[in-house]
Design a protein around this motif. Sequence first.
Motif, short mmCIF file in Angstrom:
data_model
loop_
_atom_site.label_atom_id
_atom_site.label_comp_id
_atom_site.label_asym_id
_atom_site.label_seq_id
_atom_site.Cartn_x
_atom_site.Cartn_y
_atom_site.Cartn_z
N GLU A 108 -25.41 -57.77 -60.08
CA GLU A 108 -26.04 -58.11 -58.80
C GLU A 108 -25.75 -57.05 -57.74
N ILE A 109 -24.61 -56.36 -57.85
CA ILE A 109 -24.24 -55.28 -56.94
C ILE A 109 -23.56 -54.19 -57.76
N GLN A 110 -23.29 -53.03 -57.12
CA GLN A 110 -22.62 -51.92 -57.79
C GLN A 110 -21.23 -51.69 -57.21
N HIS A 111 -20.33 -51.20 -58.08
CA HIS A 111 -18.99 -50.84 -57.65
C HIS A 111 -19.00 -49.37 -57.25
N VAL A 112 -18.70 -49.10 -56.00
CA VAL A 112 -18.68 -47.73 -55.48
C VAL A 112 -17.24 -47.20 -55.54
N LEU A 113 -17.08 -45.97 -56.02
CA LEU A 113 -15.76 -45.35 -56.12
C LEU A 113 -14.75 -46.31 -56.77
N PRO A 114 -14.99 -46.70 -58.03
CA PRO A 114 -14.13 -47.69 -58.68
C PRO A 114 -12.66 -47.27 -58.80
N GLU A 115 -12.39 -45.96 -58.69
CA GLU A 115 -10.99 -45.51 -58.75
C GLU A 115 -10.27 -45.70 -57.41
N TRP A 116 -11.00 -46.11 -56.38
CA TRP A 116 -10.41 -46.37 -55.07
C TRP A 116 -10.52 -47.87 -54.76
N HIS A 117 -9.49 -48.41 -54.14
CA HIS A 117 -9.54 -49.80 -53.70
C HIS A 117 -8.62 -49.99 -52.50
N GLY A 118 -8.73 -51.13 -51.88
CA GLY A 118 -7.87 -51.42 -50.75
C GLY A 118 -6.46 -51.77 -51.19
N LYS A 119 -5.51 -51.70 -50.27
CA LYS A 119 -4.14 -52.12 -50.57
C LYS A 119 -4.10 -53.64 -50.79
N VAL A 120 -3.09 -54.06 -51.51
CA VAL A 120 -2.95 -55.49 -51.81
C VAL A 120 -2.80 -56.29 -50.52
N ARG A 121 -3.57 -57.36 -50.44
CA ARG A 121 -3.44 -58.33 -49.35
C ARG A 121 -3.06 -59.68 -49.95
N THR A 122 -2.21 -60.39 -49.27
CA THR A 122 -1.65 -61.61 -49.84
C THR A 122 -2.13 -62.83 -49.06
N MET A 123 -2.58 -63.81 -49.80
CA MET A 123 -2.95 -65.09 -49.20
C MET A 123 -1.71 -65.98 -49.20
N MET A 124 -1.35 -66.49 -48.02
CA MET A 124 -0.13 -67.26 -47.85
C MET A 124 -0.43 -68.66 -47.33
N MET A 125 0.47 -69.57 -47.64
CA MET A 125 0.43 -70.91 -47.05
C MET A 125 1.68 -71.08 -46.19
#
Length: 299
Positions: free
Chosen positions: A254-271
């Motif tokens: 449905e969409i394309q992955h751009v620059l798959p070798e790059w990604h954002g830093k880990v973000r954590t979902m907290m309660m």
Amino acid sequence: MKSNYSLDDLRCFCTVARLGSFTAAAEQLGIPLSTLSRRIRQLESDLQLRLLNRDAHRVVLTSTGTQYYQRCSALFEELLDIDEDLHREKYRPSGKIRVSAPINSGSYFLRDIFYEFLRRYPEIQLDLCFSNSLIDIEGEGMDVVFRVGSPIVENWIARTLKQMRFILCAPKAYDISTITTPEKLCGHPIILCRPMIPWHLQHQTTGQEFDYHPQKLVRLEVDEVGLLVHAVKSGLGIGYLPDYAALPMIAAGEIQHVLPEWHGKVRTMMMLYRERNNLPLRVRIFVEYVLACFATLKN
């Protein structure tokens, strides 16, 4: 009249007035008769009022004592009701839990968990506030709060639920062949989602970092991830999407992955929930239920 009289002495008076007997009142209160008499005398001294007429056979309320008892007994009955309600709440989960969560995380991860929790505990009510704004959780009287990134709040416990990354995505028909490095994103139509600006990118292999500050050809700016995903899928431009939403769409074409070798830093979902010893049973059960659900998701 003095204002520093003992409420416990007042409770003794109400018991005597209700039972019409010092002996019966002392037995019910579990105190010696002499102690009860002394406490009633102390109350009358503190109030500077005569509440009871005593003789060898009976106890009779004075006119003032009758008025005082009628007013005070209602207060003690209300306190008893409150005590019984709180005692029931301590051992049986019931009542309202106020919950705050980000809109997209709430819809994507939490909504079904909340619904199933309510089915399991029919006497508990959830008051949900889905918002991407950092609300005043103390001022709003929240019991449990879900946040992504920078969740530290003084005197609140933060528990990790899930880690996620953001990745670059483009419409399925868009030509991304010239985008070989983050710098080459410049000149392509962009969709922004607050507060994920700038785009903090990291190379998977080298660890190199790059912050992209989209300034030109910004076609759309939103504050909700669902709108961002839909805009990319609709062909409006390149967006910085959470992996949990983007990867299934990439796999489905449905969409394309751009620059798959790059990604954002880990973000954590907290309660987050208040750090206190006497956490209401309903809140403790809710917290444990959510933690168990996310533990299942990780497996």
